[in-house]
Scaffold this active site. Sequence first.
Site, PDB file in Angstrom:
ATOM      1  N   ARG A 167      37.512  29.289  33.897  1.00 22.77           N
ATOM      2  CA  ARG A 167      37.332  29.778  35.186  1.00 22.77           C
ATOM      3  C   ARG A 167      38.714  29.755  35.899  1.00 22.77           C
ATOM      4  NH1 ARG A 167      32.608  29.122  38.749  1.00 22.77           N
ATOM      5  NH2 ARG A 167      32.838  30.750  40.250  1.00 22.77           N
ATOM      6  N   LYS A 198      22.543  31.209  36.013  1.00 23.07           N
ATOM      7  CA  LYS A 198      23.183  31.491  34.783  1.00 23.07           C
ATOM      8  C   LYS A 198      22.078  31.136  33.639  1.00 23.07           C
ATOM      9  CE  LYS A 198      25.170  26.558  34.530  1.00 23.07           C
ATOM     10  NZ  LYS A 198      26.551  25.886  34.594  1.00 23.07           N
ATOM     11  N   PHE A 202      35.532  38.820  39.014  1.00 21.17           N
ATOM     12  CA  PHE A 202      34.011  39.239  39.230  1.00 21.17           C
ATOM     13  C   PHE A 202      33.776  38.921  40.949  1.00 21.17           C
ATOM     14  CE2 PHE A 202      33.702  35.193  36.884  1.00 21.17           C
ATOM     15  CZ  PHE A 202      33.487  34.388  37.920  1.00 21.17           C
ATOM     16  N   GLU A 246      37.264  34.946  35.420  1.00 25.49           N
ATOM     17  CA  GLU A 246      37.606  33.859  34.078  1.00 25.49           C
ATOM     18  C   GLU A 246      38.428  34.658  33.241  1.00 25.49           C
ATOM     19  OE1 GLU A 246      34.937  31.233  31.545  1.00 25.49           O
ATOM     20  OE2 GLU A 246      34.632  31.983  33.636  1.00 25.49           O
ATOM     21  N   LYS A 258      28.517  36.278  31.022  1.00 26.07           N
ATOM     22  CA  LYS A 258      28.842  34.940  31.398  1.00 26.07           C
ATOM     23  C   LYS A 258      29.889  34.607  30.255  1.00 26.07           C
ATOM     24  CE  LYS A 258      28.255  30.068  32.537  1.00 26.07           C
ATOM     25  NZ  LYS A 258      29.613  29.775  31.743  1.00 26.07           N
ATOM     26  N   ARG A 289      39.194  25.645  37.252  1.00 24.86           N
ATOM     27  CA  ARG A 289      38.195  25.264  37.767  1.00 24.86           C
ATOM     28  C   ARG A 289      38.247  23.777  38.454  1.00 24.86           C
ATOM     29  NH1 ARG A 289      32.426  26.092  36.276  1.00 24.86           N
ATOM     30  NH2 ARG A 289      31.159  24.124  36.810  1.00 24.86           N
TER      31      ARG A 289
END
Length: 566
Positions: free
Chosen positions: A260, A434, A344, A303, A255, A275
């Site tokens: 983001r 997460k 990702f 990210e 993470k 985000r």
Amino acid sequence: MSDELPQPEQSTFALFAQTAEAVGSTTKRLEKAAILGGYLASLSDEDLAVACKLLSGSPFPLSDSRTLNVGFSAASVVLVDLSGVTANDYHKLVVSMGDVGDVAARIMPASPHEAGDPLLLQEAQAVFEEIASTKGTGKKGILLRNLLSRATPVEAKYIVKLVTGDMRMGLKESLVEEALGRMAGVKTGEIQRVNMLVGDVGETALMARHGLLSTATLHLFHPLKFMLATPVEKPADLVAEANNRGETAAFVEDKYDGVRAQLHREGDRVAIFSRTLDPVTNRFPEVADALLAIPHAVIFDGEIVAYSEADGRCLQFSALQKRLGRKVVSAEVRQEVPVACMVFDLLYLDGVVLLDAPLSRRKEVLASLNLPYPLVMAPTELTSVADLDDGEHEGSGRLDAMFVASRARGNEGLMVKMPASDYSPGKRGKAWLKVKRALATLDVVVTAVEWGNGKRNKMLSDYTFAVLGPERQLLNVGKAYSGLTDAEITEMTEWFKAHTIQDFGRVRLVEPLIVIEVAFDKIQPSPRHKSGYALRFPRIARLRPDKRPQDASTLDEVKAIAEDSQ
């Protein structure tokens, strides 16, 4: 067909406001949807498209980058001028009522300043569009003043809510989607999917009315809502969720501590969205250049991090902050703060929407693309779920070792994702988990408090807090607003009101006597606080009535934790 029927006359903004009031007056979702469904069904095509956007909180859809840029201060100046109340009385009302739209309804005269024909919905929309295209706070204020001069108190309430971006009334875009499904006689999920694809709830409404939902295609360059993850702390919780889904393996990846990003590319055009669904392409020109070099139309999820290519390692988030807020990123800043985008997920490729494909397939296709640096396919490991369970020896299993390794690489923790999961925009499900653990907790002293928002607008719920400096002076190190129950906040509100040193309206300086325990994810240098540090993602763990201010944590403890986390 419905589009062959005579269209209704243009609808008034008053009817829009009355409908919004009716929706806000009930807590029952079915009643809200029924009220909206009846209202939307009565509108012409043009009014339907406008009303759906306004009811969703903005004159512009997600696919439209325009903004009104009329803040609280500018709207307040106009309201004080038109209403005749004093600035002092106005600000007292804002604090007590917690909503500038509600204040507008309270203070505006019963009859509009300018007598004339009723304000039409499309006339209001035209003014919103003019405000968006106008530069300068003063000129925007004149346009807003002219619009409010034609408004009744209830109309003024929703005009102000729209221009300040605060349509809190128990009404969200999801409720509009539900009402459109009711109007068109289709399932809400079908409306939601089309709205996600086209990025315009007004266009979606027209497609629903005229039976064209099946013709919807994905429009690039409007941000899809991001899929969100649910936090877990214990491996057993993760394993239980995987077992519930029948998964025997899971993707484990770091993470990252960055921004983001959703990346769109088609033809000679690229766009990067944050985000918050805002365009941030200009902040990361090297990422945009790399995206342009890909010979495919794509939408990536990833990210953006500060990154050392030589070390293959992510840098502290504090380094990335030098990029944020800049309109132009100079060559010097690019060299000082190099970035990479850890990609990702793949949501779209060359005309094929991959949202419903399992994650394992999306990652397989993503791996087949030759990503040019600084686009980097985020390392991921397919791990047996059984191997993630540490059994009776909590903290000593494989997941814990992977977590420690992620921290050592400078990242926040771990993401665990189910291979069979689809991509669910805007939803925080348990297909993605997460693993984030607080580095430590600190005992801090509350130095200032602030009135909350929404249902907490009459509670002093936001706490600024401090640690002890070298001379036992209090040095602020952060602010938190989550963690306590409403009952605890209510009780503390009365205490803080009785122990206020100075009242600035929204913010109060209070006697530094209350100690709270706060948890956080990271400590980083910050010029904003006298301590020189700031807690990242602080949350209140508990009240500490058993401790005195002199028992609080010290600046030396803060420094030590900050150094250990680097």
